[in-house]
Design a protein around this motif. Structure first.
Motif, PDB file in Angstrom:
ATOM      1  N   LEU A 183      -4.494   8.933  -3.808  1.00 25.00           N
ATOM      2  CA  LEU A 183      -3.515   8.674  -4.864  1.00 25.00           C
ATOM      3  C   LEU A 183      -3.440   7.177  -5.155  1.00 25.00           C
ATOM      4  O   LEU A 183      -3.362   6.762  -6.325  1.00 25.00           O
ATOM      5  N   LEU A 184      -3.483   6.372  -4.114  1.00 26.34           N
ATOM      6  CA  LEU A 184      -3.477   4.918  -4.268  1.00 26.34           C
ATOM      7  C   LEU A 184      -4.678   4.459  -5.100  1.00 26.34           C
ATOM      8  O   LEU A 184      -4.537   3.669  -6.037  1.00 26.34           O
ATOM      9  N   ALA A 185      -5.872   4.963  -4.767  1.00 28.79           N
ATOM     10  CA  ALA A 185      -7.083   4.590  -5.491  1.00 28.79           C
ATOM     11  C   ALA A 185      -6.990   4.999  -6.959  1.00 28.79           C
ATOM     12  O   ALA A 185      -7.399   4.251  -7.854  1.00 28.79           O
ATOM     13  N   LYS A 186      -6.448   6.175  -7.207  1.00 28.00           N
ATOM     14  CA  LYS A 186      -6.300   6.669  -8.578  1.00 28.00           C
ATOM     15  C   LYS A 186      -5.401   5.746  -9.392  1.00 28.00           C
ATOM     16  O   LYS A 186      -5.707   5.416 -10.550  1.00 28.00           O
ATOM     17  N   GLN A 187      -4.309   5.300  -8.783  1.00 24.12           N
ATOM     18  CA  GLN A 187      -3.394   4.391  -9.477  1.00 24.12           C
ATOM     19  C   GLN A 187      -4.027   3.019  -9.705  1.00 24.12           C
ATOM     20  O   GLN A 187      -3.916   2.445 -10.787  1.00 24.12           O
ATOM     21  N   MET A 188      -4.701   2.496  -8.689  1.00 22.37           N
ATOM     22  CA  MET A 188      -5.336   1.183  -8.824  1.00 22.37           C
ATOM     23  C   MET A 188      -6.416   1.198  -9.899  1.00 22.37           C
ATOM     24  O   MET A 188      -6.608   0.222 -10.628  1.00 22.37           O
ATOM     25  N   ASN A 189      -7.131   2.305 -10.000  1.00 15.95           N
ATOM     26  CA  ASN A 189      -8.229   2.404 -10.969  1.00 15.95           C
ATOM     27  C   ASN A 189      -7.729   2.414 -12.406  1.00 15.95           C
ATOM     28  O   ASN A 189      -8.494   2.131 -13.334  1.00 15.95           O
ATOM     29  N   LYS A 190      -6.453   2.729 -12.607  1.00 18.03           N
ATOM     30  CA  LYS A 190      -5.872   2.750 -13.955  1.00 18.03           C
ATOM     31  C   LYS A 190      -5.423   1.360 -14.418  1.00 18.03           C
ATOM     32  O   LYS A 190      -5.168   1.156 -15.604  1.00 18.03           O
ATOM     33  N   LEU A 191      -5.333   0.422 -13.491  1.00 19.81           N
ATOM     34  CA  LEU A 191      -4.853  -0.922 -13.840  1.00 19.81           C
ATOM     35  C   LEU A 191      -5.951  -1.736 -14.518  1.00 19.81           C
ATOM     36  O   LEU A 191      -7.135  -1.555 -14.256  1.00 19.81           O
ATOM     37  N   SER A 192      -5.537  -2.659 -15.359  1.00 20.84           N
ATOM     38  CA  SER A 192      -6.493  -3.600 -15.944  1.00 20.84           C
ATOM     39  C   SER A 192      -7.006  -4.514 -14.835  1.00 20.84           C
ATOM     40  O   SER A 192      -6.371  -4.668 -13.790  1.00 20.84           O
ATOM     41  N   SER A 193      -8.152  -5.143 -15.065  1.00 21.01           N
ATOM     42  CA  SER A 193      -8.727  -6.022 -14.044  1.00 21.01           C
ATOM     43  C   SER A 193      -7.809  -7.199 -13.733  1.00 21.01           C
ATOM     44  O   SER A 193      -7.721  -7.644 -12.586  1.00 21.01           O
ATOM     45  N   SER A 194      -7.088  -7.690 -14.738  1.00 23.86           N
ATOM     46  CA  SER A 194      -6.187  -8.829 -14.510  1.00 23.86           C
ATOM     47  C   SER A 194      -5.006  -8.423 -13.638  1.00 23.86           C
ATOM     48  O   SER A 194      -4.570  -9.194 -12.776  1.00 23.86           O
ATOM     49  N   LEU A 195      -4.468  -7.226 -13.855  1.00 16.89           N
ATOM     50  CA  LEU A 195      -3.378  -6.750 -13.011  1.00 16.89           C
ATOM     51  C   LEU A 195      -3.867  -6.459 -11.598  1.00 16.89           C
ATOM     52  O   LEU A 195      -3.196  -6.780 -10.618  1.00 16.89           O
ATOM     53  N   LEU A 196      -5.057  -5.860 -11.489  1.00 14.99           N
ATOM     54  CA  LEU A 196      -5.597  -5.510 -10.170  1.00 14.99           C
ATOM     55  C   LEU A 196      -5.795  -6.752  -9.313  1.00 14.99           C
ATOM     56  O   LEU A 196      -5.385  -6.790  -8.153  1.00 14.99           O
ATOM     57  N   THR A 197      -6.413  -7.785  -9.881  1.00 15.39           N
ATOM     58  CA  THR A 197      -6.650  -9.010  -9.114  1.00 15.39           C
ATOM     59  C   THR A 197      -5.390  -9.863  -9.006  1.00 15.39           C
ATOM     60  O   THR A 197      -5.366 -10.826  -8.235  1.00 15.39           O
ATOM     61  N   GLY A 198      -4.353  -9.506  -9.765  1.00 14.68           N
ATOM     62  CA  GLY A 198      -3.074 -10.219  -9.667  1.00 14.68           C
ATOM     63  C   GLY A 198      -2.222  -9.734  -8.509  1.00 14.68           C
ATOM     64  O   GLY A 198      -1.209 -10.354  -8.175  1.00 14.68           O
ATOM     65  N   ILE A 199      -2.631  -8.638  -7.867  1.00 13.88           N
ATOM     66  CA  ILE A 199      -1.885  -8.079  -6.738  1.00 13.88           C
ATOM     67  C   ILE A 199      -2.433  -8.646  -5.437  1.00 13.88           C
ATOM     68  O   ILE A 199      -3.645  -8.627  -5.192  1.00 13.88           O
ATOM     69  N   SER A 200      -1.556  -9.141  -4.598  1.00 15.23           N
ATOM     70  CA  SER A 200      -1.954  -9.666  -3.299  1.00 15.23           C
ATOM     71  C   SER A 200      -1.940  -8.573  -2.232  1.00 15.23           C
ATOM     72  O   SER A 200      -2.903  -8.422  -1.473  1.00 15.23           O
ATOM     73  N   GLU A 201      -0.857  -7.790  -2.195  1.00 15.28           N
ATOM     74  CA  GLU A 201      -0.713  -6.796  -1.118  1.00 15.28           C
ATOM     75  C   GLU A 201       0.195  -5.656  -1.581  1.00 15.28           C
ATOM     76  O   GLU A 201       1.136  -5.868  -2.345  1.00 15.28           O
ATOM     77  N   ILE A 202      -0.108  -4.471  -1.113  1.00 14.90           N
ATOM     78  CA  ILE A 202       0.757  -3.307  -1.330  1.00 14.90           C
ATOM     79  C   ILE A 202       1.029  -2.648   0.016  1.00 14.90           C
ATOM     80  O   ILE A 202       0.088  -2.279   0.727  1.00 14.90           O
ATOM     81  N   ASP A 203       2.293  -2.512   0.341  1.00 11.74           N
ATOM     82  CA  ASP A 203       2.695  -1.864   1.590  1.00 11.74           C
ATOM     83  C   ASP A 203       3.359  -0.530   1.291  1.00 11.74           C
ATOM     84  O   ASP A 203       4.200  -0.438   0.379  1.00 11.74           O
ATOM     85  N   ALA A 204       3.016   0.490   2.037  1.00 11.51           N
ATOM     86  CA  ALA A 204       3.733   1.755   1.957  1.00 11.51           C
ATOM     87  C   ALA A 204       5.028   1.612   2.756  1.00 11.51           C
ATOM     88  O   ALA A 204       5.004   1.283   3.936  1.00 11.51           O
ATOM     89  N   VAL A 205       6.171   1.815   2.080  1.00 11.46           N
ATOM     90  CA  VAL A 205       7.483   1.693   2.736  1.00 11.46           C
ATOM     91  C   VAL A 205       8.319   2.926   2.404  1.00 11.46           C
ATOM     92  O   VAL A 205       9.335   2.833   1.717  1.00 11.46           O
ATOM     93  N   PRO A 206       7.896   4.098   2.862  1.00  5.47           N
ATOM     94  CA  PRO A 206       8.588   5.341   2.501  1.00  5.47           C
ATOM     95  C   PRO A 206      10.012   5.407   3.050  1.00  5.47           C
ATOM     96  O   PRO A 206      10.310   4.864   4.116  1.00  5.47           O
ATOM     97  N   VAL A 207      10.874   6.065   2.290  1.00  5.00           N
ATOM     98  CA  VAL A 207      12.231   6.373   2.724  1.00  5.00           C
ATOM     99  C   VAL A 207      12.461   7.855   2.445  1.00  5.00           C
ATOM    100  O   VAL A 207      11.695   8.498   1.721  1.00  5.00           O
TER     101      VAL A 207
END
Length: 224
Positions: free
Chosen positions: A144-168
């Motif tokens: 699911l993470l890969a599917k979401q990342m693949n939908k982002l533009s290249s500028s948004l993708l490389t603009g992200i430093s880190e994504i943490d899963a923080v479920p509640v």
């Protein structure tokens, strides 16, 4: 009689030549070369291929389809492979799969491709200024993470430093996103890509660093 003798001699000679070929060094692999990938990935591809020095060249030729599948299934950086055999060399040329980020596990980084496959290649650092993903536990989460990342533009993708899963309990898909520009985002994984289309607009209105909440709607607060 003479015809039968000629056939027997031909068969015997053929068997002798084949046997001699398999005895001589010319029949065996001397080196395996990989092109189209960095050094770390090259070594992993050689290992995943199952091709070893001193394997029979004929064996490699007949099994190259199987070797290609082994590489594809284990090395997420690889999209396709092309084999060529010359003299005693096995040459493997690869084309790269799109990588959307790197999973962090036990201080090692593993490439995640756009199809949701995780590489077996261990890296000491992420490559190509792509985001790092932490605390994603299951294959369904990483797909699911890969599917979401693949939908982002290249500028948004490389603009992200880190994504943490923080479920509640109220949101098991909750994630915290750290941007390279210093902003932070709280979001739901399955709607992340669709919400990120508003990021630039929200950022443009801010006078400082902000935290954006995309869980319900979209609003921002000053990041202290």
């Amino acid at each position: 009689m003479h015809k039968r003798m000629s056939i027997n001699l031909f068969v015997f000679g053929f068997i002798t030549l084949v046997s001699l070929y398999f005895i001589l060094p010319i029949s065996r692999v001397k080196e395996v070369n990989v092109s189209g990938a960095d050094n770390v990935t090259q070594e992993a591809i050689k290992k995943a291929s199952g091709i070893n020095i001193n394997d029979y060249m004929l064996q490699v030729y007949l099994g190259k389809g199987h070797s290609a599948r082994l590489i594809k299934n284990n090395i997420s950086e690889v999209k396709s492979t092309a084999f060529s055999l010359h003299d005693r060399s096995v040459n493997i040329r690869i084309s790269k799969e799109k990588i959307v980020g790197y999973l962090l596990k036990n201080n090692k980084y593993y490439a995640l491709n756009s199809e949701g496959h995780v590489s077996i290649v261990q890296r000491t650092a992420p490559e190509e200024n792509l985001p790092v993903f932490s605390n994603f536990k299951t294959s369904s989460e990483t797909k699911l993470l890969a599917k979401q990342m693949n939908k982002l533009s290249s500028s948004l993708l490389t603009g992200i430093s880190e994504i943490d899963a923080v479920p509640v309990s109220v949101n098991p898909e909750r994630i915290r996103v750290y941007m390279n520009d210093g902003n932070e985002i709280i979001a739901t994984l399955s709607t992340f890509a669709s919400k990120m289309q508003y990021y630039s607009q929200i950022k443009a209105k801010a006078t400082g660093k902000i935290r954006i909440d995309f869980e319900v709607g979209a609003y921002s607060t000053e990041l202290k």
